[in-house]
Design a protein around this motif. Structure first.
Motif, mmCIF file in Angstrom:
data_model
loop_
_atom_site.group_PDB
_atom_site.id
_atom_site.type_symbol
_atom_site.label_atom_id
_atom_site.label_comp_id
_atom_site.label_asym_id
_atom_site.label_seq_id
_atom_site.Cartn_x
_atom_site.Cartn_y
_atom_site.Cartn_z
ATOM 1 N N GLY A 182 0.814 -1.200 0.000
ATOM 2 C CA GLY A 182 0.000 0.000 0.000
ATOM 3 C C GLY A 182 0.848 1.250 0.000
ATOM 4 O O GLY A 182 2.083 1.199 -0.081
ATOM 5 N N THR A 183 0.179 2.391 0.103
ATOM 6 C CA THR A 183 0.869 3.674 0.014
ATOM 7 C C THR A 183 1.891 3.855 1.122
ATOM 8 O O THR A 183 2.990 4.375 0.889
ATOM 9 N N GLU A 184 1.542 3.438 2.355
ATOM 10 C CA GLU A 184 2.474 3.628 3.468
ATOM 11 C C GLU A 184 3.797 2.911 3.208
ATOM 12 O O GLU A 184 4.877 3.465 3.420
ATOM 13 N N ARG A 185 3.720 1.683 2.749
ATOM 14 C CA ARG A 185 4.937 0.924 2.461
ATOM 15 C C ARG A 185 5.709 1.555 1.304
ATOM 16 O O ARG A 185 6.937 1.681 1.357
ATOM 17 N N ASP A 186 4.997 1.965 0.251
ATOM 18 C CA ASP A 186 5.655 2.577 -0.902
ATOM 19 C C ASP A 186 6.400 3.849 -0.500
ATOM 20 O O ASP A 186 7.524 4.098 -0.952
ATOM 21 N N VAL A 187 5.763 4.660 0.343
ATOM 22 C CA VAL A 187 6.396 5.899 0.793
ATOM 23 C C VAL A 187 7.636 5.595 1.620
ATOM 24 O O VAL A 187 8.698 6.201 1.419
ATOM 25 N N LEU A 188 7.522 4.658 2.553
ATOM 26 C CA LEU A 188 8.663 4.345 3.411
ATOM 27 C C LEU A 188 9.842 3.828 2.590
ATOM 28 O O LEU A 188 10.979 4.293 2.749
ATOM 29 N N LEU A 189 9.591 2.886 1.689
ATOM 30 C CA LEU A 189 10.669 2.373 0.846
ATOM 31 C C LEU A 189 11.192 3.455 -0.091
ATOM 32 O O LEU A 189 12.375 3.464 -0.450
ATOM 33 N N GLY A 190 10.310 4.388 -0.462
ATOM 34 C CA GLY A 190 10.704 5.464 -1.362
ATOM 35 C C GLY A 190 11.675 6.459 -0.757
ATOM 36 O O GLY A 190 12.284 7.246 -1.486
ATOM 37 N N THR A 191 11.837 6.426 0.572
ATOM 38 C CA THR A 191 12.814 7.321 1.199
ATOM 39 C C THR A 191 14.235 6.806 1.032
ATOM 40 O O THR A 191 15.195 7.478 1.426
ATOM 41 N N GLY A 192 14.382 5.617 0.445
ATOM 42 C CA GLY A 192 15.704 5.096 0.118
ATOM 43 C C GLY A 192 16.596 4.922 1.323
ATOM 44 O O GLY A 192 16.250 4.229 2.273
ATOM 45 N N THR A 193 17.750 5.576 1.297
ATOM 46 C CA THR A 193 18.705 5.458 2.396
ATOM 47 C C THR A 193 18.806 6.743 3.217
ATOM 48 O O THR A 193 19.730 6.900 4.011
ATOM 49 N N ALA A 194 17.868 7.648 3.021
ATOM 50 C CA ALA A 194 17.894 8.902 3.782
ATOM 51 C C ALA A 194 17.644 8.633 5.264
ATOM 52 O O ALA A 194 16.902 7.721 5.631
ATOM 53 N N VAL A 195 18.255 9.431 6.102
ATOM 54 C CA VAL A 195 17.983 9.368 7.538
ATOM 55 C C VAL A 195 16.588 9.938 7.776
ATOM 56 O O VAL A 195 16.226 10.977 7.225
ATOM 57 N N LEU A 196 15.785 9.250 8.591
ATOM 58 C CA LEU A 196 14.441 9.715 8.927
ATOM 59 C C LEU A 196 14.428 10.193 10.370
ATOM 60 O O LEU A 196 14.959 9.524 11.256
ATOM 61 N N ARG A 197 13.802 11.340 10.586
ATOM 62 C CA ARG A 197 13.773 11.903 11.939
ATOM 63 C C ARG A 197 12.373 12.415 12.255
ATOM 64 O O ARG A 197 11.834 13.259 11.537
ATOM 65 N N HIS A 198 11.786 11.880 13.317
ATOM 66 C CA HIS A 198 10.483 12.339 13.793
ATOM 67 C C HIS A 198 10.712 13.532 14.716
ATOM 68 O O HIS A 198 11.364 13.408 15.750
ATOM 69 N N ILE A 199 10.190 14.681 14.330
ATOM 70 C CA ILE A 199 10.482 15.900 15.075
ATOM 71 C C ILE A 199 9.209 16.525 15.629
ATOM 72 O O ILE A 199 8.093 16.126 15.296
ATOM 73 N N LEU A 200 9.390 17.500 16.481
ATOM 74 C CA LEU A 200 8.340 18.403 16.913
ATOM 75 C C LEU A 200 8.800 19.815 16.587
ATOM 76 O O LEU A 200 10.009 20.077 16.556
ATOM 77 N N PRO A 201 7.884 20.739 16.308
ATOM 78 C CA PRO A 201 8.299 22.120 16.027
ATOM 79 C C PRO A 201 9.218 22.648 17.124
ATOM 80 O O PRO A 201 8.913 22.553 18.312
ATOM 81 N N GLY A 202 10.366 23.146 16.717
ATOM 82 C CA GLY A 202 11.340 23.640 17.671
ATOM 83 C C GLY A 202 12.324 22.586 18.141
ATOM 84 O O GLY A 202 13.278 22.889 18.854
ATOM 85 N N ARG A 210 11.996 8.080 19.111
ATOM 86 C CA ARG A 210 12.810 7.172 18.287
ATOM 87 C C ARG A 210 12.001 6.528 17.165
ATOM 88 O O ARG A 210 12.300 5.426 16.713
ATOM 89 N N LEU A 211 10.956 7.234 16.729
ATOM 90 C CA LEU A 211 10.112 6.697 15.663
ATOM 91 C C LEU A 211 10.866 6.623 14.343
ATOM 92 O O LEU A 211 10.713 5.664 13.576
ATOM 93 N N GLY A 212 11.688 7.639 14.063
ATOM 94 C CA GLY A 212 12.465 7.616 12.827
ATOM 95 C C GLY A 212 13.372 6.396 12.751
ATOM 96 O O GLY A 212 13.468 5.739 11.713
ATOM 97 N N ALA A 213 14.029 6.073 13.867
ATOM 98 C CA ALA A 213 14.916 4.910 13.906
ATOM 99 C C ALA A 213 14.135 3.622 13.675
ATOM 100 O O ALA A 213 14.596 2.712 12.975
ATOM 101 N N ALA A 214 12.935 3.533 14.253
ATOM 102 C CA ALA A 214 12.108 2.339 14.073
ATOM 103 C C ALA A 214 11.684 2.184 12.611
ATOM 104 O O ALA A 214 11.694 1.076 12.057
ATOM 105 N N LEU A 215 11.333 3.294 11.963
ATOM 106 C CA LEU A 215 10.932 3.233 10.558
ATOM 107 C C LEU A 215 12.108 2.854 9.658
ATOM 108 O O LEU A 215 11.939 2.107 8.686
ATOM 109 N N MET A 216 13.292 3.341 9.968
ATOM 110 C CA MET A 216 14.462 2.981 9.161
ATOM 111 C C MET A 216 14.767 1.491 9.278
ATOM 112 O O MET A 216 15.193 0.859 8.308
#
Length: 226
Positions: A182-202, A210-216
């Motif tokens: 589905g779309t969620e999987r396609d998007v996640l795989l589409g990020t390739g080897t980029a570092v993913l970081r779950h942030i909050l404003p500021g 550590r959501l970004g690490a879990a997704l990677m």
């Protein structure tokens, strides 16, 4: 008389590049023709790309969100991220607040956050073996995802029992969301080897929860065919 000399040299570059040189030698002139035949890699090569996401992430191509960086190659050419380019809301799919029908333990929730907080309510109230009741499910299901997060943060009860299992439950939910087609999987795989970081404003330099690490972890397993 011309004496043609033909040389065919093949060199593998990054397992997907082939370089062939053809030389023609004559009495008066040397013609050199170089042809580079490239098969695009299945995923972007490792680089300095960093993508950020949160529940209200801006829509648009990689590189425009707070804290995002693109390596020099992809600043000029971001076509390796074509899956993300055709879906302006791709960052939202990486958030637990994204609305998507998620099956979990014989129920279907409107988002991953709904499933997580409803399960938390059951365990905090009755212990780690507790199943979500119909009443709990209906109470949380009708709330917005932001309200679910707020209500879940105020639940009182067996915090020690919850702390023992909460990471495992989050891992289960993420594996379900991104493991299916589905779309969620396609998007996640589409990020390739980029570092993913779950942030909050500021807090653009923190991987909140550590959501970004879990997704990677899930993404890299998928890219490796696991």
């Amino acid at each position: 008389m011309c004496e043609p000399l033909f040389m065919d040299l093949t060199s593998r570059l990054d397992e997907r590049w082939a370089l062939r040189r053809f030389w023609t030698v004559s009495d008066s002139l040397i013609f050199k023709l170089t042809a580079i035949i490239m098969e695009p890699p299945a995923v972007p090569p490792p680089c300095g790309c960093l993508f950020t996401f949160y529940s209200n992430s801006p829509k648009g191509p990689p590189g425009i969100a707070p804290g995002e960086t693109l390596c020099p190659t992809h600043t000029i050419d971001i076509t390796p991220y074509s899956t993300l380019l055709i879906n302006p809301s791709w960052r939202l799919h990486l958030s637990n607040f994204h609305y998507t029908q998620l099956p979990y333990r014989n129920r279907t929730y409107p988002s991953l956050e709904h499933a997580y907080q409803t399960t938390k309510a059951a365990i905090m109230t009755r212990g780690p073996a507790a199943e979500v009741t119909d009443e709990e499910f209906e109470r949380f299901e009708k709330l917005t995802v932001a309200k679910v997060k707020s209500v879940g943060g105020k639940i009182q009860g067996k915090i020690t029992e919850w702390d023992r299992v909460r990471r495992g439950i989050m891992t289960e939910l993420l594996d379900i969301k991104y493991g299916r087609q589905g779309t969620e999987r396609d998007v996640l795989l589409g990020t390739g080897t980029a570092v993913l970081r779950h942030i909050l404003p500021g807090r653009e330099h923190d991987d909140v929860g550590r959501l970004g690490a879990a997704l990677m972890r899930i993404r890299d397993a998928g890219l490796n065919g696991m």
